[in-house]
Design a protein around this motif. Structure first.
Motif, PDB file in Angstrom:
ATOM      1  N   UNK A 165     -23.182   0.771  -1.640  1.00  0.00           N
ATOM      2  CA  UNK A 165     -24.569   0.391  -1.899  1.00  0.00           C
ATOM      3  C   UNK A 165     -25.506   0.918  -0.824  1.00  0.00           C
ATOM      4  N   UNK A 166     -24.968   1.116   0.374  1.00  0.00           N
ATOM      5  CA  UNK A 166     -25.814   1.525   1.505  1.00  0.00           C
ATOM      6  C   UNK A 166     -25.877   3.034   1.700  1.00  0.00           C
ATOM      7  N   UNK A 167     -24.943   3.766   1.075  1.00  0.00           N
ATOM      8  CA  UNK A 167     -24.864   5.207   1.316  1.00  0.00           C
ATOM      9  C   UNK A 167     -25.539   5.992   0.196  1.00  0.00           C
ATOM     10  N   UNK A 168     -26.389   6.902   0.577  1.00  0.00           N
ATOM     11  CA  UNK A 168     -26.987   7.838  -0.394  1.00  0.00           C
ATOM     12  C   UNK A 168     -26.122   9.086  -0.563  1.00  0.00           C
ATOM     13  N   UNK A 169     -25.532   9.529   0.542  1.00  0.00           N
ATOM     14  CA  UNK A 169     -24.723  10.742   0.522  1.00  0.00           C
ATOM     15  C   UNK A 169     -23.914  10.798   1.792  1.00  0.00           C
ATOM     16  N   UNK A 170     -23.072  11.804   1.892  1.00  0.00           N
ATOM     17  CA  UNK A 170     -22.367  12.116   3.124  1.00  0.00           C
ATOM     18  C   UNK A 170     -22.783  13.520   3.549  1.00  0.00           C
ATOM     19  N   UNK A 171     -22.896  13.731   4.846  1.00  0.00           N
ATOM     20  CA  UNK A 171     -23.184  15.072   5.340  1.00  0.00           C
ATOM     21  C   UNK A 171     -22.092  15.454   6.329  1.00  0.00           C
ATOM     22  N   UNK A 172     -21.663  16.726   6.246  1.00  0.00           N
ATOM     23  CA  UNK A 172     -20.503  17.145   7.029  1.00  0.00           C
ATOM     24  C   UNK A 172     -20.754  18.497   7.675  1.00  0.00           C
TER      25      UNK A 172
ATOM     26  N   UNK B 153     -25.101   8.972   4.973  1.00  0.00           N
ATOM     27  CA  UNK B 153     -26.562   8.983   5.084  1.00  0.00           C
ATOM     28  C   UNK B 153     -27.071   7.719   4.406  1.00  0.00           C
ATOM     29  N   UNK B 154     -27.884   6.944   5.122  1.00  0.00           N
ATOM     30  CA  UNK B 154     -28.371   5.665   4.603  1.00  0.00           C
ATOM     31  C   UNK B 154     -29.253   5.875   3.387  1.00  0.00           C
ATOM     32  N   UNK B 155     -29.114   5.009   2.405  1.00  0.00           N
ATOM     33  CA  UNK B 155     -29.854   5.133   1.158  1.00  0.00           C
ATOM     34  C   UNK B 155     -31.359   5.033   1.369  1.00  0.00           C
ATOM     35  N   UNK B 156     -31.794   4.362   2.429  1.00  0.00           N
ATOM     36  CA  UNK B 156     -33.223   4.196   2.692  1.00  0.00           C
ATOM     37  C   UNK B 156     -33.826   5.411   3.384  1.00  0.00           C
ATOM     38  N   UNK B 157     -32.976   6.324   3.839  1.00  0.00           N
ATOM     39  CA  UNK B 157     -33.506   7.477   4.564  1.00  0.00           C
ATOM     40  C   UNK B 157     -34.107   8.479   3.579  1.00  0.00           C
ATOM     41  N   UNK B 158     -35.278   9.037   3.883  1.00  0.00           N
ATOM     42  CA  UNK B 158     -35.866  10.034   2.973  1.00  0.00           C
ATOM     43  C   UNK B 158     -34.941  11.230   2.794  1.00  0.00           C
ATOM     44  N   UNK B 159     -35.158  11.938   1.721  1.00  0.00           N
ATOM     45  CA  UNK B 159     -34.371  13.143   1.466  1.00  0.00           C
ATOM     46  C   UNK B 159     -34.595  14.149   2.582  1.00  0.00           C
ATOM     47  N   UNK B 160     -33.559  14.859   2.933  1.00  0.00           N
ATOM     48  CA  UNK B 160     -33.681  15.964   3.875  1.00  0.00           C
ATOM     49  C   UNK B 160     -34.003  17.214   3.064  1.00  0.00           C
ATOM     50  N   UNK B 161     -35.246  17.652   3.136  1.00  0.00           N
ATOM     51  CA  UNK B 161     -35.697  18.851   2.425  1.00  0.00           C
ATOM     52  C   UNK B 161     -35.686  20.009   3.407  1.00  0.00           C
ATOM     53  N   UNK B 162     -35.057  21.093   3.042  1.00  0.00           N
ATOM     54  CA  UNK B 162     -34.870  22.195   3.980  1.00  0.00           C
ATOM     55  C   UNK B 162     -34.974  23.532   3.258  1.00  0.00           C
TER      56      UNK B 162
ATOM     57  N   UNK C  51     -40.333   9.538  -4.740  1.00  0.00           N
ATOM     58  CA  UNK C  51     -39.203   8.658  -4.467  1.00  0.00           C
ATOM     59  C   UNK C  51     -38.560   8.969  -3.121  1.00  0.00           C
ATOM     60  N   UNK C  52     -38.275  10.227  -2.880  1.00  0.00           N
ATOM     61  CA  UNK C  52     -37.516  10.611  -1.696  1.00  0.00           C
ATOM     62  C   UNK C  52     -38.347  11.254  -0.606  1.00  0.00           C
TER      63      UNK C  52
ATOM     64  N   UNK D 204     -46.332   6.755   0.298  1.00  0.00           N
ATOM     65  CA  UNK D 204     -45.317   7.768   0.030  1.00  0.00           C
ATOM     66  C   UNK D 204     -44.815   8.367   1.330  1.00  0.00           C
ATOM     67  N   UNK D 205     -43.492   8.368   1.548  1.00  0.00           N
ATOM     68  CA  UNK D 205     -42.982   8.939   2.801  1.00  0.00           C
ATOM     69  C   UNK D 205     -43.207  10.440   2.853  1.00  0.00           C
ATOM     70  N   UNK D 206     -43.656  10.925   3.999  1.00  0.00           N
ATOM     71  CA  UNK D 206     -43.805  12.363   4.208  1.00  0.00           C
ATOM     72  C   UNK D 206     -42.591  12.846   4.986  1.00  0.00           C
ATOM     73  N   UNK D 207     -42.058  13.999   4.587  1.00  0.00           N
ATOM     74  CA  UNK D 207     -40.794  14.422   5.161  1.00  0.00           C
ATOM     75  C   UNK D 207     -40.855  15.881   5.559  1.00  0.00           C
TER      76      UNK D 207
END
Length: 810
Positions: free
Chosen positions: A138-145, A227-236, A319-320, A2-5
């Protein structure tokens, strides 16, 4: 695996030209004080929007959706008709020119600032687009601006609103909106990839001026990056807030993922080398929604926590990815406890968010070192300077303590204009009926219990003070008997001495709230807003009780309440003390240095010591002492108590406490010539000629006080029986009192007149007396004007249906 973030800070990839040295300093602070650090949104994907992107814009004050049933019709599809222009980079104007923009920002494309009538253009509209193919989607999970704006901004992607900043009052396309900040604000937002489609995707922006005579306007979008779909969620923005009681903690956090997330909690003893065990954690699903910056906000509650126990939690998903593990400890839940009370951190108020954050972090670190067992951080409000500014929230939430010591917040006037406040803070028992001005602004009165204390918070941005008092009445009716202390808190101080003290809205609150709080059996009120330290005298409604040199211990009687206003905790802004006069202020202090207050709560006292964060020297200390229970039995072994035989009968004819009974210690009546209108405050409620009694009400500050009572004209002593807690007293009149008008005087022990009034005493005619001699109903001539504090309290209480219950201070 499990990825740690890591949890904070969020999205540190910033454009140097627009953020500059202030953001660099903030990032340096964050690196040493936050839970963790986060990599840039994506190092592999090229930005879709940059400072060189071409935008089409409309600046003539017209509505691009005029005549359309949907006012957002202009945000997608073919560009609507109108005088649209084309430009790149940053857009803005300062007093009609491209120079002089504050905050280090520069203008690349000059906007037309004024209409033909000389007023500012209310709204500017921008359109651009970017391409995406099937591989991209397919490669993008989201956009950040990142966006920079002044004054308010709304962003749409393919016709869907994805972010709004200072837009709580926006109801139409062409209008003024925003908080009229001095310099442009910088914020970030996310766009879920599900809103995108193959081909051309539209991005649209509405930029609002705050008022018709604003000095500047500005818009820039330095970056919009996949933001690449493989990148873990940015939790903030992970923060622990207070729960409904000592056995629960609430959590809130942000995530740039649309996937379901939650919290996990375990006893800290079950951690394996600081990591969560593979199985056995308690899982709590979160409630979530789309935040004002386009991310997902999440709320979860950790309930059923055992007292005096250490726990560990994390938030996210398998998952994220998960946030780092955070440990915290619960209090014993039933005994004495302490907390740190702070005033307006207001990150960004100085114009330098990094400096404000540094001051705030320092105060929290100093407070924890001095008082490591604090069980809450209690904020008087104005957490940030701009309600929708996520960079400022990032600064406020940066102290490590806020992830493990429950935070209690009040909503300030700088917090209310955006829903971000209620998305960032997961507060308990929030009312949807009281303290919620409208759907576009944050707020809602709320309450919680901790130990033997009931806390009630008002959203004082809502000026319906009667509704606040009604909310407190409802909560007290249900939970008041469970608490030994009752504490009310709200942002707008009613008893401060700096620049806001005479604001019209504060004057209104000062007239409305204190009488109601006195009537509602409140002990202590904690406030902020004026960036100055003030401790009041005990207040009976709006009347100070006692003057002169302040004491370090105060013991309320009757309906008296103590009010404390906190100074700035970060140093971001201070206000000068104004001349006054302020007869309510026992202590006032402004030394332009950050403060915090350590509050120690026990069964018999609330002790408050306010410190200067810089050197831990004392600004003020006061102990609110619980008065002795008047029903406590007398200890016959007490040397101060005269021994009596309870079996010995008392002769009513010689009882020195019986009204009207003369004794060697009978006080001397005051001369009627010394009476003044200022002390004519006694209200005569009724006279019973058959029983020979008069029922009166004294001012609330005299309630419960022992007074010597005399009836004139012949100055006959009628006793020293104290009133009840509501100031009501029935006195036995002399048996030979003649018919006519009489004066009733209440005197203090030193013989001075405390209160007086007049009444008429009418008796039936004696047999054989003339038929026109007065008889029948009584005609009262008692004092017809209540003192201000008592009159205000009774009037407001009557309007709310508040019963002026006997005090339950013990």
């Amino acid at each position: 695996m499990t990825p740690q973030h890591p949890a904070r800070p969020r999205r540190t990839a910033r454009t140097a030209r627009t953020v500059g040295a202030a953001t660099a300093a903030l990032a340096a602070i964050a690196a040493t004080t936050m839970i963790g650090s986060v990599p840039a949104a994506s190092a592999e994907e090229a930005p879709l929007v940059t400072s060189t992107t071409e935008w089409q814009y409309l600046e003539d004050g017209s509505d691009p959706a005029a005549g359309q049933p949907d006012r957002t019709a202009w945000t997608t599809g073919a560009l609507p008709t109108g005088d649209w222009r084309t430009g790149t980079g940053s857009f803005g104007a300062k007093n009609g020119a491209a120079t002089g923009m504050g905050g280090g920002h520069t203008v690349d494309t000059l906007l037309e600032q004024y209409l033909a009538d000389g007023k500012d253009v209310p709204t500017y509209f921008f359109r651009s687009s970017f391409e995406a193919d099937a591989t991209d989607l397919a490669a993008w999970k989201s956009l950040t601006a990142e966006v920079v704006y002044d004054d308010a901004l709304v962003v749409y992607v393919n016709g869907t609103k994805v972010a709004g900043f200072e837009d709580g009052g926006v109801t139409q396309n062409v209008q003024y909106a925003g908080d009229n900040g001095a310099d442009p604000d910088t914020s970030t937002f996310s766009v879920d990839a599900s809103l995108l489609h193959e081909g051309e995707n539209d991005i649209a922006v509405a930029l609002y001026q705050g008022r018709s005579n604003s000095s500047d306007v500005y818009f820039e979008m330095p970056s919009l990056t996949p933001v690449d779909v493989a990148q873990p969620a940015t939790i903030s923005d992970v923060v622990m807030t207070i729960g409904a009681d000592a056995s629960s903690r609430n959590l809130a956090w942000y995530s740039d993922s649309a996937a379901a997330e939650g919290a996990q909690v375990v006893p800290a003893s079950r951690l394996v080398d600081g990591a969560f065990p593979a199985t056995g954690a308690t899982e709590v699903a979160s409630t979530s929604g789309t935040a004002t910056d386009g991310q997902q906000y999440h709320h979860a509650t950790l309930a059923g926590l055992a007292p005096s126990s250490e726990y560990a939690y994390r938030v996210g998903s398998d998952t994220d990815g998960w946030s780092p593990v955070t440990t915290f400890r619960t209090g014993d839940g039933d005994g004495d406890y302490s907390f740190v009370f702070i005033g307006d951190a207001q990150i960004g108020a100085s114009g330098n968010a990094a400096s404000d954050t540094a001051g705030w972090v320092d105060t929290m670190n100093v407070a924890e070192r001095a008082f490591p067992d604090s069980e809450m951080v209690f904020s008087a409000g104005d957490q940030v300077n701009t309600a929708s500014n996520e960079a400022q929230y990032e600064g406020f939430l940066s102290p490590d303590q806020l992830g493990r010591i429950p935070l209690v917040t009040n909503i300030g006037n700088h917090d209310v204009a955006s829903l971000a406040y209620e998305q960032h803070f997961n507060l308990p028992n929030v009312s949807t009926e009281h303290g919620k001005p409208d759907a576009g602004r944050a707020g809602g009165d709320y309450w919680f219990t901790y130990g033997d204390t009931l806390y009630i918070s008002f959203n004082s941005n809502d000026m319906d003070d009667a509704r606040h008092a009604a909310f407190a009445e409802e909560v007290l009716a249900e939970h008041g008997d469970e608490a030994r202390w009752k504490v009310v808190t709200f942002h707008h101080s009613v008893y401060s001495t700096a620049s806001h003290a005479d604001d019209s809205d504060i004057v209104t609150r000062r007239a409305d709230l204190p009488p109601a709080l006195s009537a509602l059996d409140v002990d202590l009120v904690l406030m902020g807003h004026d960036h100055v330290y003030v401790r009041s005298y005990l207040m009976s409604g709006t009347t100070p009780v006692g003057t002169g040199a302040p004491t370090e211990t105060v013991t309320p009687t009757g309906d008296e309440v103590l009010y404390v206003t906190a100074n700035s905790s970060s140093g971001s802004k201070y206000y000068d003390i104004t001349p006054g006069p302020f007869d309510f202020a026992a202590v006032q202090n402004q030394e332009y240095t950050p403060n915090f207050t350590n509050v120690e709560v026990s069964g018999d006292a609330i002790a408050m010591t306010t410190y200067r964060s810089a050197d831990m020297t004392v600004v003020d200390r006061v102990t609110l002492q619980k008065p002795a229970d008047p029903t406590d039995p007398i200890d016959p072994t007490d040397p101060g108590t005269d021994p009596t035989d309870p079996t010995e009968p008392t002769d009513p004819g010689t009882d020195p406490t019986a009204p009207g009974t003369p004794s060697d210690e009978t006080p001397v009546a005051a001369d009627l010539a010394t009476l003044t209108e200022a002390t004519r405050t006694l209200r005569v409620d009724s006279v019973d000629e058959e029983a020979g009694t008069v029922t009166v009400t004294v001012p609330r500050e005299l309630a419960g006080a022992p007074l010597d009572w005399f009836v004139h004209s012949d100055a006959e002593y009628v006793g020293d029986v104290p009133t009840d807690d509501d100031g009501v007293l029935t006195l036995q009149l002399p048996v030979d009192l003649a018919a006519g008008e009489h004066t009733l005087v209440g005197q203090r022990a030193d013989g001075s007149v405390a209160t007086w009034g007049t009444f008429a005493f009418v008796v039936d005619p004696a047999p054989g007396a003339p038929a026109d001699q007065p008889s029948g109903a009584l005609a009262f001539t008692g004092a017809d004007v209540l003192p201000l504090a008592a009159g205000s309290a009774l009037a407001l209480a009557a309007g709310l249906g508040i019963a002026l219950a006997r005090r339950r201070r013990a």
